[in-house]
Write an enzyme that holds these catalytic residues in place. Structure first.
Site, PDB file in Angstrom:
ATOM      1  N   GLU A 180       0.454  -1.307   0.095  1.00 16.82           N
ATOM      2  CA  GLU A 180       0.024  -0.798   0.067  1.00 16.82           C
ATOM      3  C   GLU A 180       1.085   1.363   0.173  1.00 16.82           C
ATOM      4  OE1 GLU A 180       0.866   1.891   2.798  1.00 16.82           O
ATOM      5  OE2 GLU A 180       1.762   0.012   3.562  1.00 16.82           O
ATOM      6  N   GLU A 330       4.497  -0.338   1.525  1.00 21.78           N
ATOM      7  CA  GLU A 330       4.663  -1.039  -0.334  1.00 21.78           C
ATOM      8  C   GLU A 330       4.628  -2.201   0.380  1.00 21.78           C
ATOM      9  OE1 GLU A 330       8.506   0.550  -1.295  1.00 21.78           O
ATOM     10  OE2 GLU A 330       7.632   2.836  -0.747  1.00 21.78           O
TER      11      GLU A 330
END
Length: 362
Positions: A180, A330
């Site tokens: 994310e 991430e």
């Protein structure tokens, strides 16, 4: 709330694919025959046995890994809770596509597929090669003032997560990592964690992108007031599906909802899930509360330095593979754990047995 059928979310109630108990038992028996004291490889043994059950074969493999990074902006950023401006979300999406972000480097080194999905930034982005634009809106609304999403937007985000998994072939993809990116999404994740765990904001709020103590206290206050505004801290049942979806709509983020949908669908399709840090784990906990039989499909990549993560980890009931003081997001922490999953499989599959090596068994 509108029904799941009306929102085209009936699939949320589908059970996860059953684990193959026979393969898991065979793998466990095989571990007892390897030239080592039983249990001496610790968590590596448990991982190999778990993967055997998920893959339906005594000797599991981790060769094809797929990583999807969902990115979106958050209206709560306007409440002054982040050290970075919202423009960074769009800039990082470009960075992912150009190979400069940590997860892009890690994916390349692992030989993993990397998919980047833009669910909506505050500033409209141009078409970017290597980025899928599934824009729901210019980020969520400021949940300190109103619900973060409409019901339609929540359904779109969940369905985008599902659709990303539906594009994969469960016969070839052996591991899914969800990442994310979104400025202020640690604020969103902290609010969700407090609502899920029914605990005070102070128990789960951390520094996020590196805010100072004054801003962190402000962040706690913003979340506390938002929980009260949306009636999410008043003795609710945090396992009730209606509560969970209302919570996600009220204080969630597009990327967190997409991760929730992706985790549920991966388990339904029979793809093992390697969960990243705080934000990804919050999505995993929502998914687990929605569908408890998801749990065998979850492997926790690492423990984040974000203080709320340990509480979410405890609620998930999972053991982190790594603890490297990371808090990037991430999907980076999970990606760092992939080599250990591969080694777990190699040890399980290629170590000699006591009989084949003519080694005496105690």
């Amino acid at each position: 709330m509108t029904t799941l059928a009306q929102l085209k979310l009936d699939w949320l109630t589908q059970p996860a694919k059953p684990v193959c108990d026979t393969s898991q038992s065979q793998a466990e028996a095989h571990q007892q025959q390897l030239t080592k004291p039983p249990g001496s490889l610790g968590q590596l043994e448990a991982i190999a046995i778990q993967l055997a059950g998920l893959q339906g074969q005594e000797k599991p493999q981790i060769e094809q890994v797929h990583i999807t990074v969902f990115a979106a902006d958050h209206g709560i950023a306007n409440a002054g809770v982040s050290a970075f401006p919202q423009a960074v979300t769009g800039e990082m999406i470009r960075n992912f596509a150009h190979g400069g972000a940590a997860i892009a480097v890690l994916a390349k080194q692992l030989g993993a597929q990397l998919q980047v999905v833009n669910l909506g930034t505050a500033s409209e982005l141009e078409a970017i090669a290597g980025v899928e634009a599934n824009v729901i809106g210019p980020g969520t609304a400021n949940f300190a003032e109103q619900a973060a999403m409409t019901e339609t937007q929540l359904a779109q985000a969940l369905n985008y997560g599902k659709n990303c998994i539906d594009q994969l072939d469960p016969k070839t993809i052996q591991l899914f990592i969800g990442g994310e990116m979104g400025i202020a999404n640690t604020t969103t994740a902290s609010a969700l964690a407090a609502a899920l765990l029914q605990c005070p904001a102070e128990a789960v709020v951390g520094p996020g992108t590196g805010i100072n103590q004054t801003t962190q206290q402000h962040k706690q206050q913003v979340i506390s007031q938002a929980l009260q505004l949306h009636k999410l801290n008043q003795g609710a049942n945090p396992s009730d599906p209606t509560y969970l979806l209302t919570m996600l709509r009220s204080i969630g983020g597009f990327e967190i909802a997409a991760l929730t949908g992706a985790y549920l669908r991966a388990a339904q399709q029979g793809i093992a899930i390697l969960v990243d840090g705080f934000i990804a784990s919050v999505a995993a906990l929502i998914a687990l509360r929605l569908q408890p039989d998801l749990k065998p499909w979850l492997i926790l990549g690492h423990r984040s330095a974000e203080p709320g993560h340990s509480k979410v980890v405890e609620a998930l009931g999972l053991i982190p593979i790594l603890d490297l003081n990371m808090r990037l997001g991430e999907g980076s922490g999970a990606a760092c754990a992939v080599p250990l999953l591969k080694l777990a499989c190699e040890l399980h599959n290629n170590m000699a047995t006591f009989d084949s090596a003519n080694v005496s068994k105690g």
